[in-house]
Design a protein around this motif. Structure first.
Motif, PDB file in Angstrom:
ATOM      1  N   LYS A 667       0.846  -1.192   0.000  1.00  0.00           N
ATOM      2  CA  LYS A 667       0.000   0.000   0.000  1.00  0.00           C
ATOM      3  C   LYS A 667       0.886   1.248   0.000  1.00  0.00           C
ATOM      4  O   LYS A 667       2.013   1.224   0.487  1.00  0.00           O
ATOM      5  N   ASN A 668       0.342   2.333  -0.512  1.00  0.00           N
ATOM      6  CA  ASN A 668       1.068   3.605  -0.532  1.00  0.00           C
ATOM      7  C   ASN A 668       0.895   4.310   0.810  1.00  0.00           C
ATOM      8  O   ASN A 668       0.191   5.319   0.925  1.00  0.00           O
ATOM      9  N   CYS A 894      -1.793  -5.593 -12.453  1.00  0.00           N
ATOM     10  CA  CYS A 894      -1.824  -5.927 -11.034  1.00  0.00           C
ATOM     11  C   CYS A 894      -1.852  -7.445 -10.830  1.00  0.00           C
ATOM     12  O   CYS A 894      -2.471  -8.176 -11.605  1.00  0.00           O
ATOM     13  N   VAL A 929      -0.555  -2.526  -8.562  1.00  0.00           N
ATOM     14  CA  VAL A 929       0.483  -1.545  -8.879  1.00  0.00           C
ATOM     15  C   VAL A 929      -0.129  -0.168  -9.149  1.00  0.00           C
ATOM     16  O   VAL A 929      -1.296  -0.032  -9.505  1.00  0.00           O
ATOM     17  N   ASP A 930       0.708   0.855  -8.965  1.00  0.00           N
ATOM     18  CA  ASP A 930       0.321   2.215  -9.308  1.00  0.00           C
ATOM     19  C   ASP A 930       0.466   2.411 -10.815  1.00  0.00           C
ATOM     20  O   ASP A 930       1.513   2.082 -11.396  1.00  0.00           O
ATOM     21  N   ASP A 931      -0.557   2.947 -11.458  1.00  0.00           N
ATOM     22  CA  ASP A 931      -0.586   3.062 -12.919  1.00  0.00           C
ATOM     23  C   ASP A 931       0.595   3.884 -13.447  1.00  0.00           C
ATOM     24  O   ASP A 931       1.328   3.455 -14.350  1.00  0.00           O
ATOM     25  N   ALA A 933       3.485   4.921 -11.867  1.00  0.00           N
ATOM     26  CA  ALA A 933       4.806   4.399 -11.521  1.00  0.00           C
ATOM     27  C   ALA A 933       5.135   3.152 -12.333  1.00  0.00           C
ATOM     28  O   ALA A 933       6.260   2.984 -12.829  1.00  0.00           O
ATOM     29  N   TRP A 974       8.035   8.305  -5.635  1.00  0.00           N
ATOM     30  CA  TRP A 974       7.864   6.854  -5.773  1.00  0.00           C
ATOM     31  C   TRP A 974       8.904   6.076  -4.974  1.00  0.00           C
ATOM     32  O   TRP A 974       9.241   4.942  -5.323  1.00  0.00           O
ATOM     33  N   TYR A 978       6.129   0.173  -2.300  1.00  0.00           N
ATOM     34  CA  TYR A 978       4.852  -0.011  -2.995  1.00  0.00           C
ATOM     35  C   TYR A 978       4.975   0.277  -4.485  1.00  0.00           C
ATOM     36  O   TYR A 978       4.383  -0.428  -5.314  1.00  0.00           O
ATOM     37  N   PHE A 979       5.771   1.288  -4.860  1.00  0.00           N
ATOM     38  CA  PHE A 979       5.855   1.721  -6.252  1.00  0.00           C
ATOM     39  C   PHE A 979       6.826   0.887  -7.081  1.00  0.00           C
ATOM     40  O   PHE A 979       6.560   0.612  -8.252  1.00  0.00           O
TER      41      PHE A 979
END
Length: 989
Positions: A667-668, A894, A929-931, A933, A974, A978-979
């Motif tokens: 998690k971020n 993801c 995942v973060d789109d 990053a 980032w 998480y990133f």
């Protein structure tokens, strides 16, 4: 008048509820008789069984004296007594009722009800041989005389399914349960017995490891409970709550199961009574929760209470006590109370030896446990004597591979104890070979086979412990390899095999058509599910029920397809021939020569029940090191000092969202107290003897073969130093290459290269997740919310364009699909022969069926119900793709390296499917995942590869990924794991 009648009814009911049963002094008038009859039924329906018995005795007294031809009281009294667990008393009542029905009424509803109730009693008494013909007769008679949708017919069908469940005919049981549930839903049944098939199917799905289906059907049951207006203190509600909690238990979700079972036990004590068998069952299940949550005293108290209840209901010598006695003995072993454990095991053994022939296998099981307990007390001679008797039991009653294996393992431990160490190792290897010899004949799907063989990993652990003590590293390496990813290797070996080889053309055509129909059914229902509006607090009950029924229909369709694919494999001669040829166990020297090149270190992990190890291999050396938790790290990780165990590692990595490592780094959010845990994990997982070698800069590659819960952790996120800011392993380690086993990595390395004239790339990004309204399902009118849960991914479009342009500049031929063209059909039509495949989209992981329906979500085609273009490229479909010649598959989505974790097998992830289908290497993600990053990281990764290609250098895939991750970490926005941490490289260099 109506009010007066109500008062009269209540008065009669109250009078009779507290009356002492006696012979009627005068005949009951019709109104009073019918009121008592209604009260009897109501009391039985609502769990007031003693009250129902009192009412039924009033009917009996009246009929025996004044109306001897009326024998209906027998079923009411028999049912009330049966529901209290007094089966021997109920049996003659119900048997005589059925006999009188057949004699006086022939085939009619009363006879069907009698047969159904009698069959249910036989089930409770474990008399399945008697139950089956009675219930088959009831179902046939019910269908003929009452119709297949009649409530009584469906109740009989439920009981027949329960017989199949008890006798292990699970496919037949599932089919009947599902048919019953669907029919009752369709007719809007208000019958309280409607809860029985729901509860039993929930339990059956648990047995089969289909936990999502079990939870879904249980939650559907909760909507039925609500619709029927049943309170918590109702037998059917209590039963359903227990089944739901058991679903959580088998998934190790004990914190969720505990309050449900506590609520169910409170209700059962109040309604059913403290000595009812259902109360005992809840006690036994709740004791499991308390044991796992380390509340040992509570667990022991409940388990003993369950044993006392069952002893009171079934008798102190009944075989039903054996599983609980077995569990209690094991609990005592875990506590180190071996004398008491021996006493309990001997009691269970005495009971099992007196059991019916169908239960005598319990004797061998308990005797083997007793032998273990005696061995732990150094009573070696007694232990050996019990082993010999257990072996005699198995020989007399038929081969039981599991029990025979357990006996051989205990015999090996005795030999080791006596100093015959080589003899002990030979015996233990023989036990492993016995298990391996069954792989050719073992049935089930890949997941089911892997789950079965995971039961024997303790034997590998013991062998590994002995080999470590003897310093025999080459043999220890073989043990590592024999204990892991065997099913993965089989999947790779059988990829592309013709499952219909040797079958007739007619059989092949028929089964292929069935396969198409089942896939289409799943696809259509999946589309309907995606189009159904999201739940709201204000929606009508009918909408809630419709949603739940749609979910159940989808799960049923998936179940049918999964079973079809499993049975197709099991029936295939070609597949059977393939798995009958066991692969050669890799030798350490061969792996050092072909896989572990210069300046490379291989770290292979074994995470065991009692001990864990890492095997560190270089081209010229190999060391076996035990993983231990120091006092300092134990304080940080909240573990005991000593050997690292599987449960402890699972607790640290996955325990709960607040303190566990993986939920936090996925998690971020700030690392918080997880930061010191990542440092302690570094010190536990990489022993001091290896740390300088890993971080000193002398290595070009680090190969990691994880095990158990470690398969879900990217090691790059470990913190190697906190003294002056955070230093992650990513910052100082060489590129890391992951693999499920050395054998699989060797297989991928040896795959023939298909040299293209020039690099060929397929890239896909930013799929359009809405289907054009004109082609949406017209009958639902929900086109505006199609796939509403799949938000657009604009950065994946940018990423795809960057990847395509980057490789074009290096002279590559690229094909690109964006938006509405990013369909499954276009993937299928263009994926063969591509050296690099890049898919940037949504991904999903499915906990059921080994992620069989986990998928990459792409743009849906325009034809609804076409499984080849429904926008969901599932793991099952990925397995069938032809990816020969694919050197790298980049799954920029993801959860593509995430899925159910299987002991000894690794993770059932989408990445696995690409390797099985022919790809040599995969880059995939461990979490959501973060789109932005992810798009940047993958773009940098591909740029490095394209530059190497343009400069005519060999492509260094893992180094390019490591460098891209470092670049991402260097961006201030980032810099959290998480990133950059989720993407891992799986495969050889």
């Amino acid at each position: 008048m109506k009010l007066q009648q109500l008062y009269r009814t209540l008065a009669v009911c109250l009078m009779l509820a507290f009356a002492v049963p006696c012979l009627a002094q005068s005949q009951l008038d019709d109104d009073t008789y019918n009121e008592i009859l209604a009260a009897t039924l109501a009391a039985n329906d609502n769990g007031r069984y003693k009250e129902a018995e009192r009412y039924a005795l009033q009917l009996k007294a009246n009929d025996e004296r004044f109306d001897p031809k009326n024998f209906a009281w027998r079923i009411f009294l028999g049912l009330a007594i049966k529901n209290q667990g007094r089966y021997d008393e109920a049996r003659p009542l119900l048997e005589s009722y059925v006999e009188l029905c057949k004699k006086n009424h022939g085939e009619e509803i009363r006879t069907v009800e009698g047969l159904m109730t009698l069959g249910g009693l036989y089930i409770e008494m474990d008399l399945t041989d008697e139950a089956a013909p009675v219930l088959e007769e009831a179902v046939k008679m019910g269908v003929r005389k009452l119709g297949p949708d009649n409530e009584t017919t469906l109740d009989a069908q439920t009981n027949l399914a329960s017989v199949y469940q008890k006798t292990g005919e699970w496919d037949r049981a599932v089919t009947l349960f599902r048919d019953t549930i669907n029919r009752q839903h369709r007719i809007g049944s208000r019958n309280l017995e409607r809860m029985i098939p729901i509860c039993n199917l929930t339990l059956l799905y648990q047995y089969q490891g289909r936990y999502e289906q079990a939870e879904s059907i249980a939650r559907y049951g909760l909507t039925v409970v609500k619709a029927l207006g049943l309170p918590t203190k109702h037998p059917k509600t209590i039963m359903l709550l227990e089944r739901l909690a058991m679903t959580y238990q088998v998934q190790h979700r004990y914190e969720e199961a505990r309050p449900i079972l506590e609520e169910a036990l409170k209700a059962a004590d109040s309604l059913l009574g403290a000595d009812h068998p259902d109360t005992g069952s809840i006690c036994a299940n709740l004791s499991v929760c308390y044991t796992e949550l380390k509340e040992t005293a509570k667990a022991r108290e409940l388990l003993k209470r369950a044993i006392d209840i069952y002893s009171g209901v079934y008798g102190a010598e009944h075989a039903r006590l054996c599983p609980m006695i077995y569990a209690l003995a094991w609990d005592l072993v875990d506590d180190g109370d071996y004398p008491e454990a021996e006493k309990v095991a001997r009691r269970g053994l005495a009971i099992a030896e007196k059991a019916s022939n169908g239960e005598k296998r319990l004797a061998a099981q308990l005797r083997t446990l007793l032998a273990d307990i005696l061995f732990l007390q150094d009573k070696v001679d007694q232990s050996e004597a019990e082993l010999k008797r257990a072996l005699s039991d198995l020989t007399e009653r038929g081969t039981d591979l599991t029990r025979r294996h357990d006996l051989m393992r205990t015999q090996a431990r005795i030999l080791w104890k006596r100093g015959d160490k080589q003899g002990a190792i030979r015996e233990l290897k023989a036990a492993i070979e016995l298990v391996d010899s069954s792989r050719a004949s073992a049935g089930g799907s890949e997941v089911e086979r892997a789950a079965y063989y995971s039961k024997f990993t303790l034997t590998h652990e013991i062998l590994l412990q002995w080999q470590a003590e003897l310093g025999d590293v080459p043999e220890a390496f073989k043990t590592f390899e024999r204990a892991r990813a065997r099913t993965f290797q089989e999947s790779i070996d059988q990829a592309g095999v013709d499952l219909w080889a040797g079958r007739s053309a007619e059989d092949k055509a028929r089964e292929q058509q069935q396969q198409v129909e089942l896939n289409s059914k799943v696809s259509k229902l999946q589309t309907e599910w995606l189009e159904f509006p999201a739940a709201t607090d204000k929606e009508e009950r009918a909408v809630t029920e419709e949603r739940q029924q749609l979910a159940n229909n989808l799960l049923d369709a998936r179940d049918e397809l999964y079973n079809f694919e499993r049975d197709l494999r099991n029936a295939s001669q070609a597949y059977r021939q393939l798995i009958s040829t066991q692969p050669k166990v890799q030798e350490l020297a061969e792996v050092q020569k072909k896989l572990v090149q210069e300046k490379t270190l291989l770290l292979s992990y074994f995470i065991g029940e009692h001990n864990s190890y890492v095997l560190a291999v270089t081209p010229t050396n190999a060391r076996l090191l035990e993983l231990k938790v120091s006092a300092q790290d134990a304080a940080v990780l909240a573990l005991k000092v000593g050997p690292l165990t599987r449960d402890n590692l699972k607790k640290v990595l996955l325990g709960d969202d607040k303190s566990a490592v993986l939920p936090r780094i996925a998690k971020n959010v700030p690392l918080g107290d997880v930061e010191p845990k990542l440092h302690s994990l570094w010190q536990v997982l990489v022993p001091e003897q290896l740390r300088a070698e890993v971080t000193g800069g002398g290595l070009d590659k680090l190969i990691v073969v994880p095990d158990g819960p470690l398969s879900l952790l990217p090691l790059e996120a470990l913190i190697v130093d906190r003294s002056a800011g955070i230093v992650y392993l990513l910052d100082v380690a060489p590129p890391i290459e992951y693999g499920p086993s050395a054998a699989v990595l060797m297989t991928l390395t040896d795959r023939p290269t298909v040299p293209p004239k020039k690099i060929s790339v397929l890239t896909l990004g930013n799929p359009t997740y809405t289907r054009a309204p004109a082609n949406a399902l017209a009958e639902t009118g929900r086109a505006a919310v199609i796939r509403s849960s799949l938000r657009p991914l604009p950065f994946t479009g940018t990423e795809s364009r960057w990847v395509a342009e980057t490789f074009r500049k290096s002279g590559a031929e690229s094909v690109q699909f964006l938006l509405g063209t990013a369909t499954e059909a276009n993937i299928r039509a263009n994926i063969e022969g591509r050296e690099i495949i890049h898919l940037a989209c949504h991904g999903s992981s499915d906990a059921s069926y080994g992620n069989f329906f986990g998928a990459l979500a792409v743009a849906p085609g325009q034809k609804v119900g076409n499984p080849m273009d429904d926008g969901m490229l599932t793991l099952a479909e990925i397995n069938t793709l032809n990816l020969k010649g694919c050197e790298l598959a980049i799954l920029s989505a993801c959860l593509t390296n995430h899925g159910p974790q299987q002991e000894g097998e690794g993770v059932w992830a989408l990445s696995r499917g690409f390797l099985v289908a022919g790809a040599r290497r995969v880059v995939a993600s461990d979490w959501v995942v973060d789109d932005a990053a992810a798009g940047s990281l993958i773009s940098i990764f591909c740029s490095r590869l394209a530059l190497d290609r343009k400069a005519d250098k060999p492509l260094d895939y893992s180094k390019a990924l490591r460098d891209a991750k470092r670049w991402t970490r260097d961006q201030e926005k980032w810099n959290r794991p998480y990133f950059w941490a989720p993407f891992v490289f799986v495969g050889p260099r």
